[in-house]
Design a protein around this motif. Sequence first.
Motif, PDB file in Angstrom:
ATOM      1  N   HIS A 180     -14.349  -5.325   5.230  1.00 40.19           N
ATOM      2  CA  HIS A 180     -14.941  -6.487   4.543  1.00 40.19           C
ATOM      3  C   HIS A 180     -14.821  -7.707   5.474  1.00 40.19           C
ATOM      4  O   HIS A 180     -14.146  -7.645   6.502  1.00 40.19           O
ATOM      5  CB  HIS A 180     -14.176  -6.773   3.240  1.00 40.19           C
ATOM      6  CG  HIS A 180     -12.725  -7.063   3.495  1.00 40.19           C
ATOM      7  ND1 HIS A 180     -11.782  -6.063   3.648  1.00 40.19           N
ATOM      8  CD2 HIS A 180     -12.061  -8.239   3.692  1.00 40.19           C
ATOM      9  CE1 HIS A 180     -10.616  -6.607   3.908  1.00 40.19           C
ATOM     10  NE2 HIS A 180     -10.749  -7.924   3.951  1.00 40.19           N
TER      11      HIS A 180
ATOM     12  N   THR B 218      -0.754 -11.947   3.825  1.00 35.23           N
ATOM     13  CA  THR B 218      -1.953 -12.589   4.372  1.00 35.23           C
ATOM     14  C   THR B 218      -1.906 -14.085   4.135  1.00 35.23           C
ATOM     15  O   THR B 218      -1.585 -14.532   3.033  1.00 35.23           O
ATOM     16  CB  THR B 218      -3.216 -12.049   3.650  1.00 35.23           C
ATOM     17  OG1 THR B 218      -3.171 -10.631   3.630  1.00 35.23           O
ATOM     18  CG2 THR B 218      -4.476 -12.485   4.344  1.00 35.23           C
TER      19      THR B 218
ATOM     20  N   TYR C  62       0.863  -1.190   0.000  1.00 36.42           N
ATOM     21  CA  TYR C  62       0.000   0.000   0.000  1.00 36.42           C
ATOM     22  C   TYR C  62       0.892   1.231   0.000  1.00 36.42           C
ATOM     23  O   TYR C  62       1.758   1.369   0.867  1.00 36.42           O
ATOM     24  CB  TYR C  62      -0.854   0.069   1.272  1.00 36.42           C
ATOM     25  CG  TYR C  62      -1.776  -1.111   1.518  1.00 36.42           C
ATOM     26  CD1 TYR C  62      -1.290  -2.301   2.046  1.00 36.42           C
ATOM     27  CD2 TYR C  62      -3.138  -1.010   1.279  1.00 36.42           C
ATOM     28  CE1 TYR C  62      -2.137  -3.369   2.308  1.00 36.42           C
ATOM     29  CE2 TYR C  62      -3.995  -2.074   1.540  1.00 36.42           C
ATOM     30  CZ  TYR C  62      -3.478  -3.244   2.054  1.00 36.42           C
ATOM     31  OH  TYR C  62      -4.315  -4.298   2.315  1.00 36.42           O
TER      32      TYR C  62
ATOM     33  N   SER D 149       2.383  -5.971   3.657  1.00 40.78           N
ATOM     34  CA  SER D 149       1.830  -6.990   4.564  1.00 40.78           C
ATOM     35  C   SER D 149       1.693  -8.308   3.811  1.00 40.78           C
ATOM     36  O   SER D 149       1.792  -8.324   2.577  1.00 40.78           O
ATOM     37  CB  SER D 149       0.469  -6.544   5.115  1.00 40.78           C
ATOM     38  OG  SER D 149      -0.458  -6.411   4.067  1.00 40.78           O
TER      39      SER D 149
ATOM     40  N   THR E 113      -4.867  -1.908  10.833  1.00 43.12           N
ATOM     41  CA  THR E 113      -5.947  -2.863  10.562  1.00 43.12           C
ATOM     42  C   THR E 113      -7.045  -2.525  11.559  1.00 43.12           C
ATOM     43  O   THR E 113      -6.804  -2.500  12.771  1.00 43.12           O
ATOM     44  CB  THR E 113      -5.462  -4.312  10.770  1.00 43.12           C
ATOM     45  OG1 THR E 113      -4.308  -4.511   9.956  1.00 43.12           O
ATOM     46  CG2 THR E 113      -6.548  -5.308  10.405  1.00 43.12           C
TER      47      THR E 113
ATOM     48  N   HIS F  15     -13.352  -6.193   8.997  1.00 42.85           N
ATOM     49  CA  HIS F  15     -12.060  -5.525   9.187  1.00 42.85           C
ATOM     50  C   HIS F  15     -11.629  -4.837   7.898  1.00 42.85           C
ATOM     51  O   HIS F  15     -12.061  -5.227   6.807  1.00 42.85           O
ATOM     52  CB  HIS F  15     -10.992  -6.531   9.613  1.00 42.85           C
ATOM     53  CG  HIS F  15     -10.738  -7.559   8.559  1.00 42.85           C
ATOM     54  ND1 HIS F  15     -11.625  -8.579   8.293  1.00 42.85           N
ATOM     55  CD2 HIS F  15      -9.736  -7.686   7.654  1.00 42.85           C
ATOM     56  CE1 HIS F  15     -11.181  -9.291   7.296  1.00 42.85           C
ATOM     57  NE2 HIS F  15     -10.024  -8.782   6.871  1.00 42.85           N
ATOM     58  N   GLY F  16     -10.757  -3.875   8.035  1.00 40.79           N
ATOM     59  CA  GLY F  16     -10.246  -3.173   6.851  1.00 40.79           C
ATOM     60  C   GLY F  16      -8.831  -2.700   7.085  1.00 40.79           C
ATOM     61  O   GLY F  16      -8.319  -2.751   8.213  1.00 40.79           O
TER      62      GLY F  16
HETATM   63  O1  PD2 Z   1      -3.241  -5.708   4.424  1.00 40.20           O
HETATM   64  C1  PD2 Z   1      -4.130  -5.438   5.224  1.00 40.20           C
HETATM   65  O2  PD2 Z   1      -4.013  -4.626   6.124  1.00 40.20           O
HETATM   66  C2  PD2 Z   1      -5.404  -6.186   5.109  1.00 40.20           C
HETATM   67  C3  PD2 Z   1      -6.516  -5.702   5.760  1.00 40.20           C
HETATM   68  C4  PD2 Z   1      -7.680  -6.396   5.641  1.00 40.20           C
HETATM   69  C5  PD2 Z   1      -5.492  -7.342   4.396  1.00 40.20           C
HETATM   70  C6  PD2 Z   1      -6.687  -7.991   4.356  1.00 40.20           C
HETATM   71  N1  PD2 Z   1      -7.777  -7.552   4.980  1.00 40.20           N
HETATM   72  C7  PD2 Z   1      -6.852  -9.254   3.625  1.00 40.20           C
HETATM   73  O3  PD2 Z   1      -5.889  -9.620   2.912  1.00 40.20           O
HETATM   74  O4  PD2 Z   1      -7.887  -9.898   3.771  1.00 40.20           O
END
Ligand code: PD2
Length: 286
Positions: free
Chosen positions: A176, A276, A167, A274, A209, A262-263
């Motif tokens: 989401h 995941t 990002y 990040s 987050t 969460h977002g």
């Molecule tokens: O990268 C993030 O902060 C983030 C936040 C919410 C990643 C995700 N969801 C995801 O990959 O689901």
Amino acid sequence: MAAKGKSSRLPPRKTTLSWATVFTALIMVAFFVLIILALGILSTSRESPRAHDLSTIARSAMEREDDGDKGDRWVEVVSWEPRAFIYHNFLSKDECEYLISLAKPSMKNSTVVDNETGKSKDSRVRTSTGTFLTRGGDQVITNIEKRISHFTHIPVENGESLQVLHYEVGQKYEPHYDYFADEFNIKNGGQRIATLLMYLSDVEEGGETVFPDAKGNVSAVPWWDELSECGKSGLSIKPKMGDALLFWSMKPDASPDPSSLHGGCPVIKGNKWSSTKWMRFHEYEL
Ligand code: PD2
Ligand code: ZN
């Protein structure tokens, strides 16, 4: 006299007999209890033959990874609704930098799942770039995936490929759910159980987050004053290189947990990397 003698001998004989009966009964009960205990011990050892098998511990100790440059690893319980935990210093600095270097050449605009079709689509809710790293692609990834499995208690086979996200300033991921709402994905690979979000970089400002529907006093977190405006819209975790956030999308009764909304807040200063790892109920088939 005879009658007298007779009557004085009878009562003691009666007492001797009843004591003998009680003694015999006690012996029989003790014998019975011993048999039950023996059967219990035998059946327990038959049902869990591995209870005393320490070979798995010995093997884990041998496979223990070199501690390297990792800091103090500890677990912080962040919330129970949603169930969210931070594993501090989960990745070493070298591992974070390695994952970024692996991902960099193949970063593409991130997509989201279309709830109608279950297919990926471009979206304004997620403005990051990202890529996926093949499961077990090399020794570093294998070690990280094993560590994720050990810490989450979810087998490696239930994990999807690691996703690496980047990002830049202004980029974000709108709130989401990670669990699927479409039949296609649930039938192809299974519902998502939990997510491990690993922070590969520090972020100067923003990029938290956020869990907007978390229960409890969200402003009680010690880092409240350091949060962006978006971060203050719920329970927020500040990205810190090497830390990992585990949260559960499913409740223990296997129903989706709506408090897991969460977002990723917009990055205000610096940039954020990040990774995941989503984990599913069924074995994930590539
Ligand atoms: O990268 C993030 O902060 C983030 C936040 C919410 C990643 C995700 N969801 C995801 O990959 O689901
Ligand atoms: Zn997510």
